[in-house]
Design a protein around this motif. Sequence first.
Motif, PDB file in Angstrom:
ATOM      1  N   ARG A   3       0.821  -1.211   0.000  1.00 51.10           N
ATOM      2  CA  ARG A   3       0.000   0.000   0.000  1.00 51.10           C
ATOM      3  C   ARG A   3       0.852   1.256   0.000  1.00 51.10           C
ATOM      4  O   ARG A   3       0.375   2.332  -0.360  1.00 51.10           O
ATOM      5  CB  ARG A   3      -0.898   0.013   1.242  1.00 51.10           C
ATOM      6  N   ASP A  79       3.974  -0.423  11.081  1.00 53.06           N
ATOM      7  CA  ASP A  79       2.976  -1.414  11.486  1.00 53.06           C
ATOM      8  C   ASP A  79       3.471  -1.990  12.808  1.00 53.06           C
ATOM      9  O   ASP A  79       4.078  -3.056  12.856  1.00 53.06           O
ATOM     10  CB  ASP A  79       2.841  -2.495  10.413  1.00 53.06           C
ATOM     11  N   ALA A  83      -0.046  -6.002  12.255  1.00 54.59           N
ATOM     12  CA  ALA A  83      -1.391  -6.239  11.721  1.00 54.59           C
ATOM     13  C   ALA A  83      -1.369  -6.502  10.224  1.00 54.59           C
ATOM     14  O   ALA A  83      -2.204  -7.244   9.692  1.00 54.59           O
ATOM     15  CB  ALA A  83      -2.293  -5.046  12.031  1.00 54.59           C
ATOM     16  N   HIS A  84      -0.418  -5.903   9.513  1.00 54.87           N
ATOM     17  CA  HIS A  84      -0.363  -6.029   8.058  1.00 54.87           C
ATOM     18  C   HIS A  84       0.898  -6.736   7.576  1.00 54.87           C
ATOM     19  O   HIS A  84       0.954  -7.189   6.436  1.00 54.87           O
ATOM     20  CB  HIS A  84      -0.447  -4.643   7.413  1.00 54.87           C
ATOM     21  N   CYS A  85       1.917  -6.789   8.430  1.00 51.22           N
ATOM     22  CA  CYS A  85       3.168  -7.463   8.080  1.00 51.22           C
ATOM     23  C   CYS A  85       3.277  -8.751   8.896  1.00 51.22           C
ATOM     24  O   CYS A  85       2.555  -8.965   9.865  1.00 51.22           O
ATOM     25  CB  CYS A  85       4.370  -6.564   8.390  1.00 51.22           C
ATOM     26  N   GLU A  86       4.201  -9.594   8.510  1.00 50.11           N
ATOM     27  CA  GLU A  86       4.404 -10.844   9.238  1.00 50.11           C
ATOM     28  C   GLU A  86       4.830 -10.584  10.676  1.00 50.11           C
ATOM     29  O   GLU A  86       4.450 -11.310  11.598  1.00 50.11           O
ATOM     30  CB  GLU A  86       5.454 -11.695   8.528  1.00 50.11           C
TER      31      GLU A  86
END
Length: 296
Positions: A3, A79, A83-86
């Motif tokens: 994003r 992040d 929540a959006h990454c590993e």
Amino acid sequence: MGRQLGVGEGVVKVEALHGGISAEMRRLTIGSRDGGTRELVLRSFVDVEGAEEWLNREAGALTMLAGTGVQAPGLVAVDATGAHCEYPSLLMTHLAGQTVLDDDGLETRVPMLARQLVAIHALRPVERPGKYVALTTADTVVTPEGADEDAWAAAIDTIRRPAPPYEGRFLHRDFQPGNVLFNGAADARITGVVDWASTSWGPADLDVAHCSVNLALLHGPAWGLRFAEAYEQAGGVLAATASERLYWLVRDALASSEEVQQVSQPWREAGRTDLTTRAVEQRLDAYVTTLMNTLG
């Protein structure tokens, strides 16, 4: 992370960066449709306690540093909870330059490091970071094998005392050669300072002490003592009395006793194979002994 990329951009290359202790670092080459590229750095905390706090602190510091004249990475995204990454991660711009850990050129680099730290301490953020944390206590110090027992006992007694009063400053809290980038040219200059996850508010002496012990372990005890002198020559202000200065210098030196292996391994990976754990322990002993003999 996708994003945060522009339309038509994508990751074309990933390269692991070495030298960190608590975080995994990767340089990402971002390619665009027209063939152009740019580089970003992804900093990820894998199974690290307190990762959310560290990443939010670094994100806040990078935002504050923009436009201050202190060269630091630019914040792209964070992040902090994963929540959006590993893993909990921070994405930032890539700074040109490289760390320099060799003995050659120290006479030139040490004053540069001092001037850079004075500039950092001159910052006055609107929102202060949290108070500094010093976890080492007299009971957690690890005295190296064969160390000067009298000097270490005196040093440990030094940090049993209450911390001296101080005038607060914005601290990097991990300012040392491994977090400062140079351009590598004959006309050496600093191109940036990285790793702002531990920024805090506290005495300038503590940042100076941290850089001093790192210089002592990398290059020998005399360089640890010289850094404080260089800091003052650059316009920095330290504690007024020798006993107060000794407190902070010893506190950070003794903190290093608990993490000799963690500190020295990245140095060896960077090419300083002479800095075995044992060699670093011996330098730490020599530095602590020198501090106690000089200021104690």
